[in-house]
Design an enzyme around this catalytic site. Sequence first.
Site, short mmCIF file in Angstrom:
data_model
loop_
_atom_site.label_atom_id
_atom_site.label_comp_id
_atom_site.label_asym_id
_atom_site.label_seq_id
_atom_site.Cartn_x
_atom_site.Cartn_y
_atom_site.Cartn_z
N TYR A 43 -31.59 -9.10 5.76
CA TYR A 43 -31.39 -10.56 5.58
C TYR A 43 -30.10 -10.66 5.59
O TYR A 43 -29.54 -12.01 5.88
CB TYR A 43 -31.92 -10.60 3.96
CG TYR A 43 -33.33 -10.49 3.65
CD1 TYR A 43 -34.31 -10.19 4.58
CD2 TYR A 43 -33.61 -10.51 2.39
CE1 TYR A 43 -35.80 -10.17 4.36
CE2 TYR A 43 -34.99 -10.37 2.06
CZ TYR A 43 -35.92 -10.20 3.07
OH TYR A 43 -37.30 -9.92 2.58
N HIS A 103 -39.58 -1.29 4.99
CA HIS A 103 -39.96 -2.87 5.30
C HIS A 103 -41.17 -3.40 6.02
O HIS A 103 -41.76 -4.31 5.75
CB HIS A 103 -38.55 -3.62 5.90
CG HIS A 103 -38.45 -5.08 5.69
ND1 HIS A 103 -37.22 -5.65 5.47
CD2 HIS A 103 -39.16 -6.14 5.52
CE1 HIS A 103 -37.33 -6.79 5.48
NE2 HIS A 103 -38.63 -7.14 5.40
#
Length: 298
Positions: A43, A103
Site C-alpha cells: 500500500y 497477501h
Amino acid sequence: LPSGDEIPTVALGTWKAPPAKVGAAVKAALETGYRHIDGAWIYGNEAEIGHALKEVEHHIPRGSLFLTSKLWNTFHNPEDVEAALDETLSKLQTDYLDLYLMHWPIAQNADDHTVDMELSENPVRTWKKMEEMVRKGKVRNIGVSNFNIRRLQNLTSSDIEIWPAINQVELNYWNPQPELLTWSKKNNILLEAYSPFGGSDMVGKTLKLPVVQRIAKKLKITPAQAIVSWHVQRGTVVLPKSVDAGRISENYHIYALPSELFDELESAATSHRPHRLTDPSARWGVDIFEDEKEDQNS
C-alpha cells in the site's frame, strides 16, 4: 484466534489511502475507538501509519492495538520473508505485528516479476518462514489473503505447525462467498472482509440497495451501518476503509440485526450471480480464484 489473542471485529482498512491522508485517518479511527488497523507493504503508506501511531502512543499504547500487514508476492522466497517483515516493522515503528498475512497465493520473482508457478502452487516453504517469524516473536498470528478453498486445503494438508488464523478476502453484497464462509467456519479459519461495501466503484450502488435502505430505515441506522452489521453477524471481521472522519466513525458503530432482517439481506446477497470486483488474474497470468469467469461487460 488459535493463539488466544482477541481480534477486534471492525478494522480500519488502509488500501488506497493516500500517504498524505492516511495518518489523519488512523488518528481519527483510534479516537473513535478502533484498535485494529489493517495495512500492507504494497500500500506504500506504512511509514505514515507508523508516524500516526507514535503520535498517539502516550494515550493509546501499542499493547492495546491490533496491527496487520501483508507479505507481498515478490518476497515469497523464504530468504526474503524476514527482510520484508523487518521493513514493515521499521516503518510501523513497532517490534511485532499482531497478524501477518500472505497477501496473494502468488509468488513472483523479485527481479522480473514473473510468476514462480511452483512456489505459488505449493506455498509451504513461504509459510514455514512465516511460522519462524512467530517463533522469533516478530509476529503473533499468521494467515493468508485471497485464498480459495482448494488453495487452503492444499496449504493446510502440508507439513505445517501453525494453522492459518485468518483468510482475508473480498466479501460484499455482490460477492458474498457463502461456500467459503461455511467451509472456513468448519475449519476454524476466520474470514476478514475487504471491500465490504463493494469497493469504490460499487459503494454508492450498495448503499442504495432497497433491502439495505429498508433495514436502515427500520432500525434507524445508516445504510453503511446496516452493511457492516451484516458482515459482523455473518461471523467475519470487517475492514471498511475511509479517510473521512465522519464515515470512519459511522462505520465503527454496529448493531444487532433482528434475524428476519439479517436473513433478508443474506438471501438477497446470495441469490444473484456473484460478481467479483478485485481480480488481478489476467494481469499476473494465473487463475487466482479458479471460479466461473463472468463476461466483463455484463
